[in-house]
Design an enzyme around this catalytic site. Structure first.
Site, PDB file in Angstrom:
ATOM      1  N   CYS A   2      -4.046  -6.333   7.687  1.00 44.59           N
ATOM      2  CA  CYS A   2      -4.349  -7.649   7.118  1.00 44.59           C
ATOM      3  C   CYS A   2      -3.137  -8.573   7.242  1.00 44.59           C
ATOM      4  O   CYS A   2      -3.266  -9.751   7.594  1.00 44.59           O
ATOM      5  CB  CYS A   2      -4.783  -7.511   5.662  1.00 44.59           C
ATOM      6  SG  CYS A   2      -3.554  -6.779   4.551  1.00 44.59           S
ATOM      7  N   PRO A   4      -7.212   2.961  -2.928  1.00 45.20           N
ATOM      8  CA  PRO A   4      -6.393   4.155  -2.682  1.00 45.20           C
ATOM      9  C   PRO A   4      -5.953   4.280  -1.228  1.00 45.20           C
ATOM     10  O   PRO A   4      -4.829   4.709  -0.952  1.00 45.20           O
ATOM     11  CB  PRO A   4      -7.315   5.310  -3.089  1.00 45.20           C
ATOM     12  CG  PRO A   4      -8.296   4.704  -4.032  1.00 45.20           C
ATOM     13  CD  PRO A   4      -8.497   3.294  -3.571  1.00 45.20           C
ATOM     14  N   THR A  42      -5.349   1.865   1.003  1.00 44.77           N
ATOM     15  CA  THR A  42      -4.254   0.931   1.256  1.00 44.77           C
ATOM     16  C   THR A  42      -2.956   1.452   0.662  1.00 44.77           C
ATOM     17  O   THR A  42      -1.896   1.424   1.302  1.00 44.77           O
ATOM     18  CB  THR A  42      -4.585  -0.447   0.660  1.00 44.77           C
ATOM     19  OG1 THR A  42      -5.759  -0.959   1.292  1.00 44.77           O
ATOM     20  CG2 THR A  42      -3.437  -1.423   0.867  1.00 44.77           C
ATOM     21  N   ASN A  63      -6.939 -10.687   1.927  1.00 45.76           N
ATOM     22  CA  ASN A  63      -6.366  -9.662   2.794  1.00 45.76           C
ATOM     23  C   ASN A  63      -7.447  -8.807   3.442  1.00 45.76           C
ATOM     24  O   ASN A  63      -7.299  -8.363   4.584  1.00 45.76           O
ATOM     25  CB  ASN A  63      -5.395  -8.782   2.010  1.00 45.76           C
ATOM     26  CG  ASN A  63      -6.002  -8.224   0.730  1.00 45.76           C
ATOM     27  OD1 ASN A  63      -6.519  -8.975  -0.096  1.00 45.76           O
ATOM     28  ND2 ASN A  63      -5.936  -6.921   0.546  1.00 45.76           N
TER      29      ASN A  63
END
Length: 308
Positions: free
Chosen positions: A127, A161, A163, A286
């Site tokens: 992102c 979790p 990320t 994001n």
């Protein structure tokens, strides 16, 4: 109308589903794949009339809808994507990878999509990469960028979790993309998970060190690039005027590759990315920029195949 399959029924996969169903004129979702039969994503897909399986990629291969799906968008995890890519390889499907696996080239639609329209597997970087690589590329097409540093600040609530488990991969992958796609000689990426309540919209800061430079040309290039990205991510915008700050070349030397000429200016760009709130909340820019970019890539691949 190009048929696609989506692997991953979590937030990213479900947002892809909603985006394609609501706004794409060239894509149609043939199948939605997950591993949890009770997931909200699979339930939504069924309500929208999309065929589903909770048996992972093996289930997809067994579905009659797989025959029509020429493009597969993978919104699982890096390890899962490696297994999925291997399972799909004999079938010649085009893969769009939204995980950190990066088996194929990094693609940022506003920067280098044309170069990779025929690649069998493309990776959507991160992102932070989707938000900031275009700015570095906009500067580097005007003047060499010796060093690029980005800080991506996202709402803690938007970071699940997966990320959090991949924070190191995020920084490494984004830094690599700043160099290989953005054109910086050296890249550095930092991510901040902001726990503020109510959650704040994604913010990105881009800092580039350059030599003597035409400020007007750099500013104009940045504004053109922002318009290019906003064409597929409407919530992508410049938060403040582009700033140019003189720097001491000697102080900056520690940040630069050994063979880099002295830098004279720091270019600072401040961005905001607001999500479209198709499925995810508006503060999750994001995540929205990843799904929006992936849909743009799928649409362009589909268009290229039609005209080939």
């Amino acid at each position: 109308m190009q048929q696609v399959a989506i692997i991953g029924s979590g937030n990213i996969g479900t947002d892809l589903l909603i985006k394609i169903k609501r706004r794409s004129e060239s894509l149609s979702v043939a199948a939605m794949v997950g591993i949890d039969p009770e997931s909200d994503g699979l339930a939504r897909a069924r309500r929208l009339g999309v065929a589903t399986t909770s048996d992972g990629v093996a289930g997809l291969l067994a579905m009659p809808e797989f025959e029509q799906a020429g493009i597969v968008l993978d919104a699982t995890s890096a390890n899962a994507h490696r297994a999925n890519a291997a399972a799909l390889a004999p079938y010649g499907r085009r893969l769009i990878d939204l995980t950190p696996a990066a088996l194929g080239p990094f693609v940022v639609p506003a920067v280098n999509l044309d170069e990779h329209l025929s690649a069998p597997n493309v990776n959507m970087t991160t992102c932070g990469g989707q938000a900031t690589v275009p700015i570095v590329a906009a500067i580097s097409r005007v003047t060499p960028v010796a060093y690029a540093e980005i800080v991506a600040t996202v709402a803690s609530k938007s970071a699940g979790p997966g990320t959090r488990a991949n924070i190191d991969e995020f920084t490494e992958t984004t830094a690599h993309a700043l160099e290989s796609v953005g054109g910086a000689r050296r890249g550095k990426a930092i991510i901040i998970l902001n726990p503020a309540e109510p959650p704040l919209i994604m913010r990105d800061t881009v800092l580039c060190l350059v030599g003597d430079v035409d400020r007007d040309a750099v500013t104009e290039s940045i504004h053109r690039m922002i318009a290019d990205v906003a064409a597929y991510v409407p919530g992508y915008r410049l938060k403040q005027d582009v700033q140019f700050t003189p720097v001491d070349p000697a102080e900056m030397r520690i940040l630069l590759p050994d063979d880099t000429v002295d830098v004279r200016w720091k270019v600072s760009v401040f961005l905001e990315v607001e999500g479209a709130a198709h499925y995810l909340p508006a503060y999750a820019g994001n995540l929205d920029i990843m799904t929006s970019a992936a849909v743009r890539v799928a649409e362009r691949i589909a268009g290229a195949e039609v005209t080939a």
